[in-house]
Design a protein around this motif. Structure first.
Motif, PDB file in Angstrom:
ATOM      1  N   THR A 185       0.796  -1.253   0.140  1.00 41.88           N
ATOM      2  CA  THR A 185       0.043  -0.018   0.064  1.00 41.88           C
ATOM      3  C   THR A 185       0.935   1.371   0.035  1.00 41.88           C
ATOM      4  O   THR A 185       1.800   1.175   0.490  1.00 41.88           O
ATOM      5  CB  THR A 185      -0.916  -0.145   1.145  1.00 41.88           C
ATOM      6  N   ALA A 186       0.467   2.271  -1.028  1.00 39.20           N
ATOM      7  CA  ALA A 186       0.986   3.687  -0.622  1.00 39.20           C
ATOM      8  C   ALA A 186      -0.070   4.568  -0.344  1.00 39.20           C
ATOM      9  O   ALA A 186      -1.129   4.612  -0.940  1.00 39.20           O
ATOM     10  CB  ALA A 186       1.625   4.073  -1.950  1.00 39.20           C
ATOM     11  N   CYS A 187       0.203   5.229   0.797  1.00 38.44           N
ATOM     12  CA  CYS A 187      -0.835   6.112   1.389  1.00 38.44           C
ATOM     13  C   CYS A 187      -0.570   7.618   1.503  1.00 38.44           C
ATOM     14  O   CYS A 187       0.579   8.033   1.584  1.00 38.44           O
ATOM     15  CB  CYS A 187      -1.540   5.800   2.849  1.00 38.44           C
ATOM     16  N   LEU A 188      -1.676   8.554   1.109  1.00 39.64           N
ATOM     17  CA  LEU A 188      -0.992   9.773   1.663  1.00 39.64           C
ATOM     18  C   LEU A 188      -2.135  10.265   2.592  1.00 39.64           C
ATOM     19  O   LEU A 188      -3.417  10.049   2.573  1.00 39.64           O
ATOM     20  CB  LEU A 188      -1.700  10.809   0.491  1.00 39.64           C
ATOM     21  N   LEU A 189      -1.916  10.635   3.973  1.00 40.99           N
ATOM     22  CA  LEU A 189      -2.664  10.951   5.138  1.00 40.99           C
ATOM     23  C   LEU A 189      -2.561  12.116   5.676  1.00 40.99           C
ATOM     24  O   LEU A 189      -1.471  12.471   5.833  1.00 40.99           O
ATOM     25  CB  LEU A 189      -2.194   9.818   6.155  1.00 40.99           C
ATOM     26  N   VAL A 190      -3.369  12.729   5.925  1.00 38.58           N
ATOM     27  CA  VAL A 190      -3.581  14.274   6.557  1.00 38.58           C
ATOM     28  C   VAL A 190      -4.143  13.855   7.992  1.00 38.58           C
ATOM     29  O   VAL A 190      -5.471  13.260   7.935  1.00 38.58           O
ATOM     30  CB  VAL A 190      -4.321  15.181   5.802  1.00 38.58           C
ATOM     31  N   TYR A 191      -3.040  14.142   8.989  1.00 42.87           N
ATOM     32  CA  TYR A 191      -3.597  13.779  10.240  1.00 42.87           C
ATOM     33  C   TYR A 191      -3.492  14.932  11.472  1.00 42.87           C
ATOM     34  O   TYR A 191      -2.645  15.678  11.248  1.00 42.87           O
ATOM     35  CB  TYR A 191      -2.575  12.656  10.605  1.00 42.87           C
ATOM     36  N   GLN A 192      -4.543  15.147  11.874  1.00 44.94           N
ATOM     37  CA  GLN A 192      -4.725  16.389  12.842  1.00 44.94           C
ATOM     38  C   GLN A 192      -4.464  15.614  14.061  1.00 44.94           C
ATOM     39  O   GLN A 192      -3.771  16.094  15.182  1.00 44.94           O
ATOM     40  CB  GLN A 192      -5.976  17.173  12.928  1.00 44.94           C
ATOM     41  N   ASN A 193      -5.201  14.551  14.364  1.00 43.99           N
ATOM     42  CA  ASN A 193      -5.129  13.919  15.957  1.00 43.99           C
ATOM     43  C   ASN A 193      -6.048  12.515  15.634  1.00 43.99           C
ATOM     44  O   ASN A 193      -6.577  12.370  14.568  1.00 43.99           O
ATOM     45  CB  ASN A 193      -5.698  14.518  17.034  1.00 43.99           C
ATOM     46  N   ASP A 194      -6.041  11.549  16.506  1.00 47.59           N
ATOM     47  CA  ASP A 194      -6.929  10.296  16.315  1.00 47.59           C
ATOM     48  C   ASP A 194      -8.168  10.384  15.788  1.00 47.59           C
ATOM     49  O   ASP A 194      -8.835   9.599  15.478  1.00 47.59           O
ATOM     50  CB  ASP A 194      -6.667   9.545  17.754  1.00 47.59           C
ATOM     51  N   GLU A 195      -8.942  11.527  15.908  1.00 49.15           N
ATOM     52  CA  GLU A 195     -10.205  11.645  15.733  1.00 49.15           C
ATOM     53  C   GLU A 195     -10.365  12.753  14.687  1.00 49.15           C
ATOM     54  O   GLU A 195     -11.639  12.614  14.066  1.00 49.15           O
ATOM     55  CB  GLU A 195     -10.906  12.265  17.043  1.00 49.15           C
ATOM     56  N   GLN A 196      -9.533  13.045  14.109  1.00 50.69           N
ATOM     57  CA  GLN A 196      -9.643  14.089  12.992  1.00 50.69           C
ATOM     58  C   GLN A 196      -8.479  13.688  11.817  1.00 50.69           C
ATOM     59  O   GLN A 196      -7.240  14.072  12.016  1.00 50.69           O
ATOM     60  CB  GLN A 196      -9.420  15.438  13.216  1.00 50.69           C
ATOM     61  N   PHE A 197      -8.718  12.857  10.769  1.00 57.19           N
ATOM     62  CA  PHE A 197      -7.909  12.522   9.595  1.00 57.19           C
ATOM     63  C   PHE A 197      -8.657  11.965   8.417  1.00 57.19           C
ATOM     64  O   PHE A 197      -9.828  11.880   8.425  1.00 57.19           O
ATOM     65  CB  PHE A 197      -6.845  11.427  10.125  1.00 57.19           C
ATOM     66  N   VAL A 198      -7.759  12.166   7.397  1.00 58.39           N
ATOM     67  CA  VAL A 198      -8.296  11.826   5.974  1.00 58.39           C
ATOM     68  C   VAL A 198      -7.149  11.059   5.346  1.00 58.39           C
ATOM     69  O   VAL A 198      -5.903  11.398   5.277  1.00 58.39           O
ATOM     70  CB  VAL A 198      -8.898  12.654   5.266  1.00 58.39           C
ATOM     71  N   ALA A 199      -7.293   9.869   4.707  1.00 54.92           N
ATOM     72  CA  ALA A 199      -6.589   9.188   4.044  1.00 54.92           C
ATOM     73  C   ALA A 199      -6.755   8.815   2.493  1.00 54.92           C
ATOM     74  O   ALA A 199      -7.916   8.538   2.470  1.00 54.92           O
ATOM     75  CB  ALA A 199      -5.970   7.735   4.688  1.00 54.92           C
ATOM     76  N   ALA A 200      -6.069   8.634   1.555  1.00 52.91           N
ATOM     77  CA  ALA A 200      -6.283   8.106   0.196  1.00 52.91           C
ATOM     78  C   ALA A 200      -5.080   7.199  -0.022  1.00 52.91           C
ATOM     79  O   ALA A 200      -3.746   7.665   0.180  1.00 52.91           O
ATOM     80  CB  ALA A 200      -6.252   9.375  -0.750  1.00 52.91           C
ATOM     81  N   SER A 208      -3.959  -5.816  -3.289  1.00 53.07           N
ATOM     82  CA  SER A 208      -4.183  -7.111  -2.828  1.00 53.07           C
ATOM     83  C   SER A 208      -4.942  -7.877  -3.709  1.00 53.07           C
ATOM     84  O   SER A 208      -6.333  -7.831  -3.745  1.00 53.07           O
ATOM     85  CB  SER A 208      -4.719  -6.957  -1.374  1.00 53.07           C
ATOM     86  N   ASP A 209      -4.588  -8.596  -4.545  1.00 51.68           N
ATOM     87  CA  ASP A 209      -5.287  -9.682  -5.363  1.00 51.68           C
ATOM     88  C   ASP A 209      -5.971  -8.641  -6.678  1.00 51.68           C
ATOM     89  O   ASP A 209      -6.980  -9.014  -6.864  1.00 51.68           O
ATOM     90  CB  ASP A 209      -6.205 -10.549  -4.570  1.00 51.68           C
ATOM     91  N   GLY A 210      -5.327  -7.711  -6.789  1.00 49.87           N
ATOM     92  CA  GLY A 210      -5.780  -6.713  -7.540  1.00 49.87           C
ATOM     93  C   GLY A 210      -5.444  -5.076  -7.133  1.00 49.87           C
ATOM     94  O   GLY A 210      -5.068  -4.983  -5.815  1.00 49.87           O
ATOM     95  N   GLN A 211      -5.604  -4.267  -8.108  1.00 49.97           N
ATOM     96  CA  GLN A 211      -5.430  -2.829  -7.590  1.00 49.97           C
ATOM     97  C   GLN A 211      -6.783  -2.116  -7.223  1.00 49.97           C
ATOM     98  O   GLN A 211      -7.834  -2.571  -7.595  1.00 49.97           O
ATOM     99  CB  GLN A 211      -4.778  -1.995  -8.693  1.00 49.97           C
ATOM    100  N   PHE A 212      -6.572  -1.217  -6.113  1.00 54.73           N
ATOM    101  CA  PHE A 212      -7.961  -0.819  -5.520  1.00 54.73           C
ATOM    102  C   PHE A 212      -7.137   0.745  -5.180  1.00 54.73           C
ATOM    103  O   PHE A 212      -6.163   1.157  -4.620  1.00 54.73           O
ATOM    104  CB  PHE A 212      -8.261  -1.368  -4.270  1.00 54.73           C
ATOM    105  N   LEU A 213      -8.116   1.762  -5.127  1.00 52.14           N
ATOM    106  CA  LEU A 213      -7.882   2.836  -4.518  1.00 52.14           C
ATOM    107  C   LEU A 213      -8.956   2.987  -3.141  1.00 52.14           C
ATOM    108  O   LEU A 213      -9.948   2.742  -3.427  1.00 52.14           O
ATOM    109  CB  LEU A 213      -8.195   4.204  -5.381  1.00 52.14           C
ATOM    110  N   THR A 214      -8.321   3.382  -2.033  1.00 53.49           N
ATOM    111  CA  THR A 214      -9.117   3.187  -0.944  1.00 53.49           C
ATOM    112  C   THR A 214      -9.071   4.671  -0.148  1.00 53.49           C
ATOM    113  O   THR A 214      -7.928   5.431  -0.247  1.00 53.49           O
ATOM    114  CB  THR A 214      -8.579   2.308   0.037  1.00 53.49           C
ATOM    115  N   THR A 215     -10.194   5.556   0.371  1.00 52.00           N
ATOM    116  CA  THR A 215      -9.971   6.444   1.022  1.00 52.00           C
ATOM    117  C   THR A 215     -10.792   6.055   2.350  1.00 52.00           C
ATOM    118  O   THR A 215     -12.034   5.510   2.402  1.00 52.00           O
ATOM    119  CB  THR A 215     -10.889   7.530   0.380  1.00 52.00           C
TER     120      THR A 215
END
Length: 84
Positions: free
Chosen positions: A27-42, A47-54
């Motif tokens: 996996t390769a991720c871009l994560l913007v993290y403020q704290n454990d309750e405020q974050f977003v990731a792409a 894993s048995d194929g390609q996927f984009l996950t957010t």
């Protein structure tokens, strides 16, 4: 790699070079993290194929979305934009 963003940031981007990730469960991720309750990731996953996950969490809610990617996709640009 972790980096602090300026307080007035509006967009972060990351190019994930192709071809596809070579083995399952990578996996390769871009994560913007403020704290454990405020974050977003792409993420670009393989894993048995390609996927984009957010996923994001905020205001005590979490949401996740996964999309299949065509097998011949090479480079991909992951971008997160912030609304002021």
């Amino acid at each position: 790699m972790l980096r602090d963003l300026p307080t007035d940031w509006t967009s972060v981007r990351m190019k994930v070079a192709g071809p596809v990730l070579p083995a399952s469960w990578q996996t390769a991720c871009l994560l913007v993290y403020q704290n454990d309750e405020q974050f977003v990731a792409a993420c670009r996953d393989f894993s048995d194929g390609q996927f984009l996950t957010t996923w994001r969490e905020g205001e005590d809610r979490q949401s996740t979305s996964t999309t299949s990617v065509a097998g011949d996709t090479n480079d991909i640009l992951v971008r997160l934009d912030r609304s002021p």
